[in-house]
Design a protein around this motif. Sequence first.
Motif, PDB file in Angstrom:
ATOM      1  N   GLY A 116       0.811  -1.208   0.000  1.00  0.00           N
ATOM      2  CA  GLY A 116       0.000   0.000   0.000  1.00  0.00           C
ATOM      3  C   GLY A 116       0.842   1.254   0.000  1.00  0.00           C
ATOM      4  N   LYS A 117       0.223   2.386  -0.170  1.00  0.00           N
ATOM      5  CA  LYS A 117       0.915   3.667  -0.175  1.00  0.00           C
ATOM      6  C   LYS A 117       1.485   3.936   1.209  1.00  0.00           C
ATOM      7  CE  LYS A 117       0.235   8.562  -1.188  1.00  0.00           C
ATOM      8  NZ  LYS A 117       0.633   9.067   0.135  1.00  0.00           N
ATOM      9  N   CYS A 118       2.748   4.352   1.253  1.00  0.00           N
ATOM     10  CA  CYS A 118       3.423   4.539   2.534  1.00  0.00           C
ATOM     11  C   CYS A 118       2.936   5.812   3.216  1.00  0.00           C
ATOM     12  CB  CYS A 118       4.930   4.613   2.328  1.00  0.00           C
ATOM     13  SG  CYS A 118       5.850   4.819   3.868  1.00  0.00           S
ATOM     14  N   ASP A 119       2.431   5.677   4.420  1.00  0.00           N
ATOM     15  CA  ASP A 119       2.075   6.825   5.257  1.00  0.00           C
ATOM     16  C   ASP A 119       3.310   7.221   6.047  1.00  0.00           C
ATOM     17  OD1 ASP A 119       1.070   8.719   6.930  1.00  0.00           O
ATOM     18  OD2 ASP A 119      -0.450   7.430   7.887  1.00  0.00           O
ATOM     19  N   GLN A 120       3.911   8.355   5.699  1.00  0.00           N
ATOM     20  CA  GLN A 120       5.175   8.765   6.305  1.00  0.00           C
ATOM     21  C   GLN A 120       5.015   9.582   7.589  1.00  0.00           C
ATOM     22  OE1 GLN A 120       7.189  10.750   2.989  1.00  0.00           O
ATOM     23  NE2 GLN A 120       8.361   8.877   2.566  1.00  0.00           N
ATOM     24  N   THR A 121       3.819   9.698   8.105  1.00  0.00           N
ATOM     25  CA  THR A 121       3.632  10.421   9.365  1.00  0.00           C
ATOM     26  C   THR A 121       4.483   9.800  10.462  1.00  0.00           C
ATOM     27  OG1 THR A 121       1.334  10.880   8.754  1.00  0.00           O
ATOM     28  CG2 THR A 121       1.941  11.185  11.063  1.00  0.00           C
ATOM     29  N   PRO A 122       5.318  10.580  11.159  1.00  0.00           N
ATOM     30  CA  PRO A 122       6.175  10.001  12.203  1.00  0.00           C
ATOM     31  C   PRO A 122       5.343   9.312  13.291  1.00  0.00           C
ATOM     32  CG  PRO A 122       6.807  12.272  11.733  1.00  0.00           C
ATOM     33  CD  PRO A 122       5.519  12.039  11.024  1.00  0.00           C
ATOM     34  N   PRO A 123       5.750   8.134  13.738  1.00  0.00           N
ATOM     35  CA  PRO A 123       5.002   7.449  14.807  1.00  0.00           C
ATOM     36  C   PRO A 123       4.943   8.271  16.098  1.00  0.00           C
ATOM     37  CG  PRO A 123       6.570   5.954  13.755  1.00  0.00           C
ATOM     38  CD  PRO A 123       6.861   7.331  13.238  1.00  0.00           C
ATOM     39  N   GLN A 124       5.948   9.146  16.321  1.00  0.00           N
ATOM     40  CA  GLN A 124       6.001   9.944  17.537  1.00  0.00           C
ATOM     41  C   GLN A 124       5.188  11.238  17.432  1.00  0.00           C
ATOM     42  OE1 GLN A 124       8.501   9.100  15.576  1.00  0.00           O
ATOM     43  NE2 GLN A 124      10.192   8.089  16.689  1.00  0.00           N
ATOM     44  N   ALA A 125       4.626  11.522  16.242  1.00  0.00           N
ATOM     45  CA  ALA A 125       3.972  12.812  16.012  1.00  0.00           C
ATOM     46  C   ALA A 125       2.729  12.984  16.890  1.00  0.00           C
ATOM     47  CB  ALA A 125       3.616  12.959  14.540  1.00  0.00           C
ATOM     48  N   THR A 126       2.644  14.148  17.497  1.00  0.00           N
ATOM     49  CA  THR A 126       1.426  14.518  18.234  1.00  0.00           C
ATOM     50  C   THR A 126       0.553  15.441  17.397  1.00  0.00           C
ATOM     51  OG1 THR A 126       2.606  16.369  19.274  1.00  0.00           O
ATOM     52  CG2 THR A 126       2.572  14.258  20.460  1.00  0.00           C
ATOM     53  N   VAL A 127       1.142  15.978  16.311  1.00  0.00           N
ATOM     54  CA  VAL A 127       0.409  16.790  15.339  1.00  0.00           C
ATOM     55  C   VAL A 127       0.408  16.027  14.028  1.00  0.00           C
ATOM     56  CG1 VAL A 127       0.330  18.959  14.059  1.00  0.00           C
ATOM     57  CG2 VAL A 127       1.060  18.956  16.469  1.00  0.00           C
ATOM     58  N   LEU A 128      -0.780  15.735  13.488  1.00  0.00           N
ATOM     59  CA  LEU A 128      -0.875  14.870  12.321  1.00  0.00           C
ATOM     60  C   LEU A 128      -0.837  15.615  10.994  1.00  0.00           C
ATOM     61  CD1 LEU A 128      -3.548  12.327  13.620  1.00  0.00           C
ATOM     62  CD2 LEU A 128      -1.054  12.247  13.781  1.00  0.00           C
ATOM     63  N   ARG A 145       8.488   6.084 -15.022  1.00  0.00           N
ATOM     64  CA  ARG A 145       8.619   7.128 -14.018  1.00  0.00           C
ATOM     65  C   ARG A 145       8.759   6.531 -12.624  1.00  0.00           C
ATOM     66  NH1 ARG A 145       7.771  11.972 -16.164  1.00  0.00           N
ATOM     67  NH2 ARG A 145       7.552  12.957 -14.121  1.00  0.00           N
ATOM     68  N   VAL A 146       9.489   7.251 -11.761  1.00  0.00           N
ATOM     69  CA  VAL A 146       9.711   6.835 -10.379  1.00  0.00           C
ATOM     70  C   VAL A 146       9.623   8.079  -9.495  1.00  0.00           C
ATOM     71  CG1 VAL A 146      11.425   5.968  -8.733  1.00  0.00           C
ATOM     72  CG2 VAL A 146      11.116   4.827 -10.929  1.00  0.00           C
ATOM     73  N   ARG A 147       9.007   7.932  -8.306  1.00  0.00           N
ATOM     74  CA  ARG A 147       8.957   9.036  -7.351  1.00  0.00           C
ATOM     75  C   ARG A 147       9.748   8.667  -6.101  1.00  0.00           C
ATOM     76  NH1 ARG A 147       3.563   9.385  -5.897  1.00  0.00           N
ATOM     77  NH2 ARG A 147       3.110  10.837  -7.590  1.00  0.00           N
ATOM     78  N   LEU A 148      10.623   9.580  -5.672  1.00  0.00           N
ATOM     79  CA  LEU A 148      11.361   9.459  -4.415  1.00  0.00           C
ATOM     80  C   LEU A 148      10.797  10.510  -3.466  1.00  0.00           C
ATOM     81  CD1 LEU A 148      14.679   9.196  -6.320  1.00  0.00           C
ATOM     82  CD2 LEU A 148      13.954   7.430  -4.725  1.00  0.00           C
ATOM     83  N   ARG A 149      10.260  10.065  -2.339  1.00  0.00           N
ATOM     84  CA  ARG A 149       9.517  10.940  -1.439  1.00  0.00           C
ATOM     85  C   ARG A 149      10.109  10.849  -0.040  1.00  0.00           C
ATOM     86  NH1 ARG A 149       4.512   9.799   1.185  1.00  0.00           N
ATOM     87  NH2 ARG A 149       4.411   7.816   0.066  1.00  0.00           N
ATOM     88  N   ALA A 150      10.353  12.007   0.595  1.00  0.00           N
ATOM     89  CA  ALA A 150      10.979  12.029   1.911  1.00  0.00           C
ATOM     90  C   ALA A 150      10.130  12.780   2.931  1.00  0.00           C
ATOM     91  CB  ALA A 150      12.364  12.673   1.835  1.00  0.00           C
ATOM     92  N   MET A 151      10.359  12.441   4.184  1.00  0.00           N
ATOM     93  CA  MET A 151       9.789  13.154   5.325  1.00  0.00           C
ATOM     94  C   MET A 151      10.927  13.418   6.307  1.00  0.00           C
ATOM     95  SD  MET A 151       9.098  12.710   8.787  1.00  0.00           S
ATOM     96  CE  MET A 151       9.140  10.928   8.942  1.00  0.00           C
ATOM     97  N   VAL A 189       6.534  19.149  14.809  1.00  0.00           N
ATOM     98  CA  VAL A 189       6.921  19.811  13.547  1.00  0.00           C
ATOM     99  C   VAL A 189       7.593  18.797  12.628  1.00  0.00           C
ATOM    100  CG1 VAL A 189       8.195  21.700  12.487  1.00  0.00           C
ATOM    101  CG2 VAL A 189       7.276  21.968  14.813  1.00  0.00           C
ATOM    102  N   TRP A 190       6.930  18.480  11.522  1.00  0.00           N
ATOM    103  CA  TRP A 190       7.507  17.574  10.519  1.00  0.00           C
ATOM    104  C   TRP A 190       7.080  18.031   9.129  1.00  0.00           C
ATOM    105  CZ3 TRP A 190       3.996  14.300   7.816  1.00  0.00           C
ATOM    106  CH2 TRP A 190       2.691  14.256   8.337  1.00  0.00           C
ATOM    107  N   TYR A 191       7.811  17.595   8.115  1.00  0.00           N
ATOM    108  CA  TYR A 191       7.650  18.167   6.782  1.00  0.00           C
ATOM    109  C   TYR A 191       7.620  17.088   5.706  1.00  0.00           C
ATOM    110  CZ  TYR A 191       9.551  22.124   9.424  1.00  0.00           C
ATOM    111  OH  TYR A 191       9.798  23.085  10.374  1.00  0.00           O
ATOM    112  N   VAL A 192       6.821  17.328   4.688  1.00  0.00           N
ATOM    113  CA  VAL A 192       6.836  16.601   3.414  1.00  0.00           C
ATOM    114  C   VAL A 192       6.604  17.646   2.332  1.00  0.00           C
ATOM    115  CG1 VAL A 192       6.020  14.390   4.349  1.00  0.00           C
ATOM    116  CG2 VAL A 192       4.361  16.094   3.579  1.00  0.00           C
ATOM    117  N   GLY A 193       6.515  17.233   1.067  1.00  0.00           N
ATOM    118  CA  GLY A 193       6.169  18.193   0.023  1.00  0.00           C
ATOM    119  C   GLY A 193       7.191  18.297  -1.085  1.00  0.00           C
ATOM    120  N   ASP A 194       7.087  19.380  -1.860  1.00  0.00           N
ATOM    121  CA  ASP A 194       7.855  19.522  -3.098  1.00  0.00           C
ATOM    122  C   ASP A 194       9.361  19.471  -2.887  1.00  0.00           C
ATOM    123  OD1 ASP A 194       5.505  19.695  -4.445  1.00  0.00           O
ATOM    124  OD2 ASP A 194       5.514  21.879  -4.636  1.00  0.00           O
TER     125      ASP A 194
END
Length: 522
Positions: free
Chosen positions: A10-22, A138-144, A151-156
């Motif tokens: 499935g699509k990877c949910d990169q939300t940090p397990p420690q995150a208190t803000v989703l 095509r291939v997508r490389l996605r980071a968090m 405070v955590w980040y994803v995006g362009d």
Amino acid sequence: MASLTSGQPGKCDQTPPQATVLTPSENKGLFSMTIDMKSKNKNIYRADQTYVLVLSSSDLKRPFKWFMITVEDPEVDNSIYEFDHRSVDVGSLKTLDTNRQSRYSERCYNSVENTDNADKYRVEIHWVSPKQSDKKQRVRLRAMVAENSEVWYVGDDLTVELEKDTTKPLDSPPFPPVDSCNLCSEARYEVIFKGHWSRMSHPRNYPVKPDNNGYSHLVGASHSYDYILWQEGDEAKPGLRTLAEKGDISVIEKEIINAMSVTNGTRTLIRGKRRVHPYMFEPSHSLFRVDRIHHLFSLVIAMKPSPDWFLGVTRFELCTDLGWLDEHELPLYPWDAGTLDGISYESQTSTTQPTETIDRVAVGSFDKESPFYQMNLNDLKPFAYLHVRRLDVYPLLGDDCEEGTKKNESNQEQEAKSENVEKPNEEPQVQAIKQDLNLQDDNCPLSEWSEWSQCVPDSGACGIGTQFRSRYKDDGKVYFETYKDQGAFQGGYKSQANMAAICRQEKDGAMIESQNCFVDCF
């Protein structure tokens, strides 16, 4: 190191397990992921190559604690979570031996993540792109990255989307194979192999005993569209296996000779001299012929020492819309026959179980003993060059050809004759005598051919040899050609025969035909 093989589909949910803000924060260029493409176009990747991904902070006062990098297929709908990434080849991520900051993720497939909670300003990960045979474009490389639980980040700035480079590799023939050649002529070619493998051009883990270095004999064939001597993705045939592992050409030569046929298979055996230290840089020459049926050629040459590596070209097309190809030079890079395990030139080898298919050598290897450690194919200098040039064009008489084709090939014949100037000290030295092809003239009766003579090896007690037969004629013109190699006249190819053969006219009117044969080595 092995790439990740576990993880949840499935699509990877990169939300940090420690995150208190989703909800991710706005990045504003503070954190970024970059990739060194080693090319002008930063959105293009080459197949089966190693690339370095770099996660970094632009502010030394703003480190990140956690991260995740995922490689995925961008064609899949982002809203879909119930699919299996393992069904799509998007390459693989590799952690570095010297980098203890990363590990393979157990949460997501094809992902790596942080090992600890320490502050980080820069993290490097390797991505090995999909194989050349893969059809995905095509291939997508996605980071968090996460500074903390809030405070955590994803995006362009943390996403790179790449398209596969569809241009041909540097060692590809100039034209794709065609199943039908409509040229009303035959052609004669010279192929020249010149090695460039040296300590200066390929210094990493170069053999410590260069006196043992060398190339095997050059061996190959001109052949039909349906014949395959070797190709990427196939298992090596016994002849190629013996050549790649031992430098022995006897088995592959026999395979080529057994496939000789007027209507299919092979036409001419290509064979050039073996070059070993200190003469590795001297060229190896061979001549061969092509026709409307046998309009391609393939060849191989083993590198020693090596586990089972070889150089070569497969299914090189000489028949073009403009006539027979004039000339072309091709760089050569090592291939792996897939039969022996070994990481370097002088590695201790063991039989590969199960046998793998023919592929590039492990360019981009993560083993420091490899000559190709963390290298791209773009980084490699050619190990040799192959130069093929047309010498002569012989129109076929009586064939129903289009007028334009005849005219074009007539021009080619004139060009070939003007360029065919004998050079000193070349191998072999060509002495050609050509007359009209008129063997079937009603005014030129011919006797039946005699039986073939016993096969006499060209050298030693076994291997490739030559045998002869003869017949007589009263009058008429014949086509013939001989070539002189090391002072002796040798036979070549005669298109009316089922093997490579040539006629010559003797004073008493006899016609002698020779063909290649093989004496088994017991």
